[in-house]
Design a protein around this motif. Sequence first.
Motif, PDB file in Angstrom:
ATOM      1  N   ASN A 196      14.233  77.429  44.755  1.00 37.01           N
ATOM      2  CA  ASN A 196      13.750  78.698  45.285  1.00 37.01           C
ATOM      3  C   ASN A 196      12.608  79.257  44.437  1.00 37.01           C
ATOM      4  O   ASN A 196      12.503  78.971  43.238  1.00 37.01           O
ATOM      5  CB  ASN A 196      14.899  79.713  45.323  1.00 37.01           C
ATOM      6  N   HIS A 197      11.797  80.096  45.077  1.00 37.68           N
ATOM      7  CA  HIS A 197      10.744  80.832  44.378  1.00 37.68           C
ATOM      8  C   HIS A 197      11.058  82.326  44.478  1.00 37.68           C
ATOM      9  O   HIS A 197      11.243  82.842  45.581  1.00 37.68           O
ATOM     10  CB  HIS A 197       9.362  80.562  44.992  1.00 37.68           C
ATOM     11  N   ALA A 198      11.102  82.978  43.343  1.00 36.10           N
ATOM     12  CA  ALA A 198      11.392  84.419  43.320  1.00 36.10           C
ATOM     13  C   ALA A 198      10.102  85.179  43.627  1.00 36.10           C
ATOM     14  O   ALA A 198       9.473  85.783  42.746  1.00 36.10           O
ATOM     15  CB  ALA A 198      11.956  84.822  41.957  1.00 36.10           C
ATOM     16  N   ASN A 199       9.733  85.134  44.906  1.00 33.28           N
ATOM     17  CA  ASN A 199       8.419  85.659  45.300  1.00 33.28           C
ATOM     18  C   ASN A 199       8.258  87.144  44.994  1.00 33.28           C
ATOM     19  O   ASN A 199       7.263  87.572  44.407  1.00 33.28           O
ATOM     20  CB  ASN A 199       8.188  85.414  46.795  1.00 33.28           C
ATOM     21  N   ASP A 200       9.227  87.941  45.403  1.00 30.73           N
ATOM     22  CA  ASP A 200       9.115  89.388  45.207  1.00 30.73           C
ATOM     23  C   ASP A 200       9.166  89.753  43.728  1.00 30.73           C
ATOM     24  O   ASP A 200       8.478  90.678  43.282  1.00 30.73           O
ATOM     25  CB  ASP A 200      10.214  90.118  45.972  1.00 30.73           C
ATOM     26  N   LEU A 201       9.960  89.036  42.946  1.00 29.49           N
ATOM     27  CA  LEU A 201      10.008  89.278  41.502  1.00 29.49           C
ATOM     28  C   LEU A 201       8.679  88.902  40.850  1.00 29.49           C
ATOM     29  O   LEU A 201       8.199  89.590  39.938  1.00 29.49           O
ATOM     30  CB  LEU A 201      11.152  88.489  40.871  1.00 29.49           C
ATOM     31  N   ARG A 202       8.080  87.828  41.317  1.00 26.44           N
ATOM     32  CA  ARG A 202       6.771  87.424  40.782  1.00 26.44           C
ATOM     33  C   ARG A 202       5.692  88.443  41.148  1.00 26.44           C
ATOM     34  O   ARG A 202       4.784  88.706  40.356  1.00 26.44           O
ATOM     35  CB  ARG A 202       6.388  86.034  41.293  1.00 26.44           C
ATOM     36  N   ASP A 203       5.831  89.010  42.361  1.00 26.33           N
ATOM     37  CA  ASP A 203       4.892  90.074  42.737  1.00 26.33           C
ATOM     38  C   ASP A 203       5.006  91.258  41.789  1.00 26.33           C
ATOM     39  O   ASP A 203       4.004  91.828  41.339  1.00 26.33           O
ATOM     40  CB  ASP A 203       5.166  90.537  44.172  1.00 26.33           C
ATOM     41  N   LYS A 204       6.230  91.646  41.478  1.00 25.96           N
ATOM     42  CA  LYS A 204       6.435  92.761  40.550  1.00 25.96           C
ATOM     43  C   LYS A 204       5.847  92.433  39.180  1.00 25.96           C
ATOM     44  O   LYS A 204       5.228  93.288  38.531  1.00 25.96           O
ATOM     45  CB  LYS A 204       7.928  93.067  40.420  1.00 25.96           C
ATOM     46  N   ARG A 205       6.038  91.201  38.750  1.00 23.85           N
ATOM     47  CA  ARG A 205       5.502  90.808  37.447  1.00 23.85           C
ATOM     48  C   ARG A 205       3.977  90.824  37.454  1.00 23.85           C
ATOM     49  O   ARG A 205       3.355  91.291  36.506  1.00 23.85           O
ATOM     50  CB  ARG A 205       6.020  89.427  37.044  1.00 23.85           C
ATOM     51  N   ASN A 206       3.379  90.316  38.523  1.00 23.41           N
ATOM     52  CA  ASN A 206       1.912  90.344  38.618  1.00 23.41           C
ATOM     53  C   ASN A 206       1.381  91.765  38.625  1.00 23.41           C
ATOM     54  O   ASN A 206       0.346  92.062  38.015  1.00 23.41           O
ATOM     55  CB  ASN A 206       1.443  89.606  39.871  1.00 23.41           C
ATOM     56  N   GLN A 207       2.098  92.665  39.320  1.00 21.41           N
ATOM     57  CA  GLN A 207       1.659  94.059  39.370  1.00 21.41           C
ATOM     58  C   GLN A 207       1.742  94.695  37.984  1.00 21.41           C
ATOM     59  O   GLN A 207       0.872  95.476  37.590  1.00 21.41           O
ATOM     60  CB  GLN A 207       2.504  94.838  40.378  1.00 21.41           C
ATOM     61  N   LEU A 208       2.786  94.357  37.235  1.00 19.18           N
ATOM     62  CA  LEU A 208       2.911  94.860  35.866  1.00 19.18           C
ATOM     63  C   LEU A 208       1.839  94.262  34.963  1.00 19.18           C
ATOM     64  O   LEU A 208       1.310  94.939  34.085  1.00 19.18           O
ATOM     65  CB  LEU A 208       4.313  94.553  35.326  1.00 19.18           C
ATOM     66  N   GLU A 209       1.516  92.998  35.188  1.00 16.18           N
ATOM     67  CA  GLU A 209       0.431  92.365  34.429  1.00 16.18           C
ATOM     68  C   GLU A 209      -0.888  93.089  34.673  1.00 16.18           C
ATOM     69  O   GLU A 209      -1.674  93.317  33.737  1.00 16.18           O
ATOM     70  CB  GLU A 209       0.286  90.891  34.831  1.00 16.18           C
ATOM     71  N   LEU A 210      -1.125  93.449  35.934  1.00 15.29           N
ATOM     72  CA  LEU A 210      -2.347  94.176  36.273  1.00 15.29           C
ATOM     73  C   LEU A 210      -2.365  95.541  35.583  1.00 15.29           C
ATOM     74  O   LEU A 210      -3.381  95.950  35.011  1.00 15.29           O
ATOM     75  CB  LEU A 210      -2.445  94.348  37.788  1.00 15.29           C
ATOM     76  N   SER A 211      -1.237  96.240  35.620  1.00 11.77           N
ATOM     77  CA  SER A 211      -1.147  97.548  34.968  1.00 11.77           C
ATOM     78  C   SER A 211      -1.363  97.408  33.468  1.00 11.77           C
ATOM     79  O   SER A 211      -2.042  98.240  32.844  1.00 11.77           O
ATOM     80  CB  SER A 211       0.212  98.189  35.242  1.00 11.77           C
ATOM     81  N   LEU A 212      -0.804  96.361  32.874  1.00  6.11           N
ATOM     82  CA  LEU A 212      -0.961  96.127  31.437  1.00  6.11           C
ATOM     83  C   LEU A 212      -2.413  95.816  31.090  1.00  6.11           C
ATOM     84  O   LEU A 212      -2.943  96.307  30.091  1.00  6.11           O
ATOM     85  CB  LEU A 212      -0.050  94.978  30.998  1.00  6.11           C
TER      86      LEU A 212
END
Length: 615
Positions: A196-212
């Motif tokens: 499986n791919h944790a798509n929604d969790l990866r989206d959250k992580r990418n959004q946090l990366e952008l904020s960081l």
Amino acid sequence: MASIFNALHIGYSGLNAAQIGIDTTGHNISNAETEGYTRQRVVTAAAAPLGVDPGQRGGGTQVTDITRIFDSFVYARYTTAAQNKEYSDTLKKNLEELSTYFPEIDKVGIKDDLQSYYDMWQSLANNPSNTSLKVALAQQTQTLTQHIQQTRSQISTLQNSLNDQVKVNVDDINRIGQQIADLNLEIDKAESGGLNHANDLRDKRNQLELSLSKLIDAKVFVGNTKTNNVIDSNIAEKEGGYVIQVAGFNLVDGGSFHPIGIDSTSNKNGYNDLYYERQDGVRFPFANTVTGGKLGALLELRGSTIGTNGEFEDGFLQETINNLDSFAQGLIESTNNIYAQTATTSMQSNILNFSDNQSILSTDENFKAGTFDLIVYDIDGNEVGRRSISIDNGTLINDTPQTSNSIVGQINISQDDNNDNNSLNDIDDMLVGTFNNQQNIFQINIKAAFEAQGYSFAIEDHGTNFAGVTGVNRFFDGNDAKSIALNGDLQHDMSKIKGFKSPANGDNQTALDMVQQQFASVTFGIGRSKSTDTIYGYFDNLVTRVGTRTNSAIVSNDSITAQFNSIKQEQDSISKVSIDEEMANLIRYQTSYGAAAKVITTIDQMMTTLLGIKA
């Protein structure tokens, strides 16, 4: 062996695939306006066939993956562009604020006050005994000094505001870093089976990366990049070990988080200093290595390195404050150096910043080698005595026992200044120099007998700047833009302002010299950071530096914003949900679902027929 039930399973697999497709499409549509959401696609493949004769019979379809349409290379450019934009926006906003403190282009501000100040000296020179002109000069002087103080206070307030923002942003960085570390653990858990791919969790992580990235120059390192051109040429997802580095230090390492430390107690002004603490407790300075993002811009403006005096050693706001202080100091010293030539009966210095056993030329003050004259006038303004005081590399303000190479010693030494063989009418007979070691104050006083006869004295400088630095017989109090003010005695009694040099009727030489000061060369700065310019020239240079830096930030911001918009458009074209495309997919999956349902209905009829056959 193939059977009618296999055909039923094939129809069911079609229903299931269509249902998952509709679910995924609905998920995309409902998150079309969700910031940071990446559109998803259902990946299907033919199920394993049955090996029967003749040939192989299909087993229907199966869903192999639900994947994000995400390009990590484009996203890396996007986060970098967002970081640059946040950095540029922060610079532009605060520099525009700084520029409003110097409204010289609109013919208002310190420079306009300075011109009015010199105009008042000219008016006093035209009528040196007019008390109302002295009052007007005092009021204009107070307007000038208050405006200088106010401007410095505004810059200092802005600097303190940025200092507060530094803490807020560091707290945000640490919060985001902790959230990313927690998400890494969730993603690893969700993807532990490898299917499986944790798509929604990866989206959250990418959004946090952008904020960081908007806050600081954070570099994300992930194991390997995997592509899937069969599904979509835009897919390039990174998988594997995960590390975020800031200024060479690991902020996030997989599921571990290492916060940025902040300390405001180690410096007397309470500025927020940053550090990175290793697991063994060793702290490393951090602020001077931070670049990019909002925090990088804040530190570039506020300053990143705190000196032993509690002030910043860098930062554009600190540089502007230092330049304004140097301007005020140059104005104070050059004015006081001129005003010391007005006759008086007593002179007392400011509290000096150096000891009496230190060569005055070795200090950081603006003393220069040369001479200044002590002049004594009688009641009618006639010169009755003069002595030249020398300053060289060995000259002290005072020494014990007194020698001829200290200022106090040169004043008090007995010598025939008039060359008339009269030992009762020389400078040492009329004046006395003293130095108070406890208060660190230098004084010159006329002796009582001569003061009673109406005698007075003055200092006429020949390039030493002694009177300007020490502040004897001063017009201005203070030594920088924060403390500059009209002499307290003159504020109390404005009629005491003097435009004369000698106490003779009609003498206006000091007022004329004050007018000429605006065109004279003045030394600005202390220590090794000294420069020479006119009063107007130095201030114009100060304002020009602020204006040029602000204009550069505005122009750069326009370019960076255009670049960001272009890259964001590219990122959106890859990952953002298109409602039109999703509606088309919804119709396609609806049709597929209906067709699969028809297969099952047909098989149901076949089974009914089969069961209806009688033996």
